[in-house]
Design an enzyme around this catalytic site. Sequence first.
Site, PDB file in Angstrom:
ATOM      1  N   ASP A 249       0.966  -1.042  -0.086  1.00 14.93           N
ATOM      2  CA  ASP A 249      -0.097  -0.067  -0.110  1.00 14.93           C
ATOM      3  C   ASP A 249       0.639   1.099   0.049  1.00 14.93           C
ATOM      4  O   ASP A 249       2.116   1.298   0.290  1.00 14.93           O
ATOM      5  CB  ASP A 249      -0.728  -0.059   1.132  1.00 14.93           C
TER       6      ASP A 249
ATOM      7  N   ASP B 292      -2.205  -0.462   6.004  1.00 14.62           N
ATOM      8  CA  ASP B 292      -2.122  -0.004   7.379  1.00 14.62           C
ATOM      9  C   ASP B 292      -3.665   0.587   7.719  1.00 14.62           C
ATOM     10  O   ASP B 292      -4.023   0.953   8.793  1.00 14.62           O
ATOM     11  CB  ASP B 292      -1.212   1.033   7.837  1.00 14.62           C
TER      12      ASP B 292
ATOM     13  N   ASP C  14      -7.566  -1.301   3.519  1.00 10.74           N
ATOM     14  CA  ASP C  14      -6.809  -2.459   3.168  1.00 10.74           C
ATOM     15  C   ASP C  14      -7.204  -3.712   3.551  1.00 10.74           C
ATOM     16  O   ASP C  14      -6.708  -4.876   3.344  1.00 10.74           O
ATOM     17  CB  ASP C  14      -5.213  -2.199   3.786  1.00 10.74           C
TER      18      ASP C  14
END
Length: 655
Positions: free
Chosen positions: A338, A527, A531
């Site tokens: 990410d 995080d 996600d």
Amino acid sequence: MSDACGCGNGEPRGADEQDREPERLWQIKELQFAALSGVLLLAAVIAGFLDAAEPVVLALEAVALLAGAYTFVPSTLKRLAKGKIGVGTLMTIAAVGAVILGEVGEAAMLAFLFSISEGLEEYSLARTRRGLRALLSLVPDEATVLRDGAEKTVAPADLQIGDRTLVKPGERVATDGIIRHGRTALDVSAITGESVPVEVGPGDEVFAGSINGTGALEVEVTTTAEDNSLARIVRIVEAEQSRKGASQRLADRIAKPLVPGIMIVAALIAVIGSLLGDSATWIERALVVLVAASPCALAISVPVTVVAAIGAASKLGALVKGGAALEGLGKIRGVALDKTGTLTANRPAVIDVATTNGATRAQVLDVAAALEARSEHPLAAAILAAVDDVTPATDVEAVTGAGLTGHRDGHTIRLGRPGWLDPGPLAGDVARMQRTGATAVLVEDDGEVIGAIAVRDELRPEAAEVVARLRRDGYHVAMLTGDNTATAAALARDVGIEDVHAELRPEDKARLIEQLRAQRPTAMVGDGVNDAPALATADVGIAMGAMGTDVAIETADVALMGEDLRHLPQAFSHARRARRIMLQNVGLSLGLIIALVPLALFGVLGLAAVVLVHELAEIVVIANGVRAGRSTPLAGAPADPAASPTRAAPVGAPS
């Protein structure tokens, strides 16, 4: 999944059952029975030393066996009825064989050891299931709906498609919809991972859980509460966790072909031997073969390695949730990262200032800070951090979806997005800033533009080093982000990632992870709440910052405790070594079975000798498994999680 696991049948738990998820180790039923079994076994040993009556010792061993076996035998029988075989089947057969031969204590020890490993796995799964409930906290308890010309407060579940809802400043959007009236800066980080608030107006789509900025919105409902963005996230996570839960562990995969083979061999020994001569002798040998083939070393070797490796991983700044996660981590060959909060620090900063009309960099920042000192805009902190002293402006007003206006020293000053303010001679600079992935804001003094400020969430200092290390180690690295394409591409170039996927919603990330998994075992590192589906869909989900977003941490299989990305390659290296040790122990355990079975078959070894060899083998595999507890930090990486900073990120931190 093991035989004993509560969700091993793949059936989802109901809401009431989820509400009763245990939160402490001692609340796990399997561990409660394991403790009882252990206490009774110890009592049996003490009674034997004290020369207690044999029936007393036997009774203690029998009750210990029943307590330990209760954690896996019932579920094993249920799975057998469905044609499913696992390591629990082997343990059950070995325990029955030992009892028939009079070795009740040996059977009780097998049940005790196996019940401990089952209890620890169930605890890990319970923690993951509890994390799902944190997702639903993003939905407000009430929504304001416009019906019959009046405002009414209803539960989000009562909203219908076509309803008009009123979303006031600071409120969360109750369900997905289309803006019909109003403009605002919308914080959509929980859904899309956009690193800065998005300016929205009539005709734009909004998602459940998004946080409204300063403007009031009238939103037409397009999906019900049961089918909105957050509901889809929950369904994806539930489905993928069920997939993971039903998958077999290493020992189970080995046991599947081994169990029927051993059963067939034992049955043939008993039948053929009885036909040839002394039936009692051959039946006894068949039972000794069953005990010889019992996975004593196999059952204990993997858990010992897992416990040692997980303990060592915590010293390297990684929390690994159980043996399945450790095995999976050691097999990973692809890593999806990410962007915001993972590759970047999630702390926007001023990276560039362009000036015009005789203004200096300090003057541009001074005017901008004067306005931002009275603002709660997410970019305000970045601009204020770039100046030493601030003289706040007066009469500051927020122009929804555009910027700020105010007065200072008799001057009218403004700050806002290009389009609301004319960049004039700075048009080229603004375009350049946007190409680098920055958010550009213009500053105006008495109707004259004096500068443009670029604010960007910068890469972590170690990000490029970590990506380079992963690529050197043979991992395929990709970036998945909900941020815009320009920002993602610019940061990907800086960090050295070629495979970039931007402007993704949570379900898009999950779909891409499925595609990457089809090519190679893939881990997802993130995080934020957005996600969660990707973390659950990946072969291994890795969450950044154990003090970060609850949903990301609970959904993930591995959590990096600090904010230093160098913990990531450390965790991969450690897991690969632990998996090698695990395979060594499994190989030794299988080799032992292969050697003992023919010796037991031909009467070379009796029951006592077989049991003794098993005990010695257990010592060997335990000693080898303990080696997984040695941890060696990679060069340049912090050896202790305390060496890297942690942060307390709110639920829904941008990703």
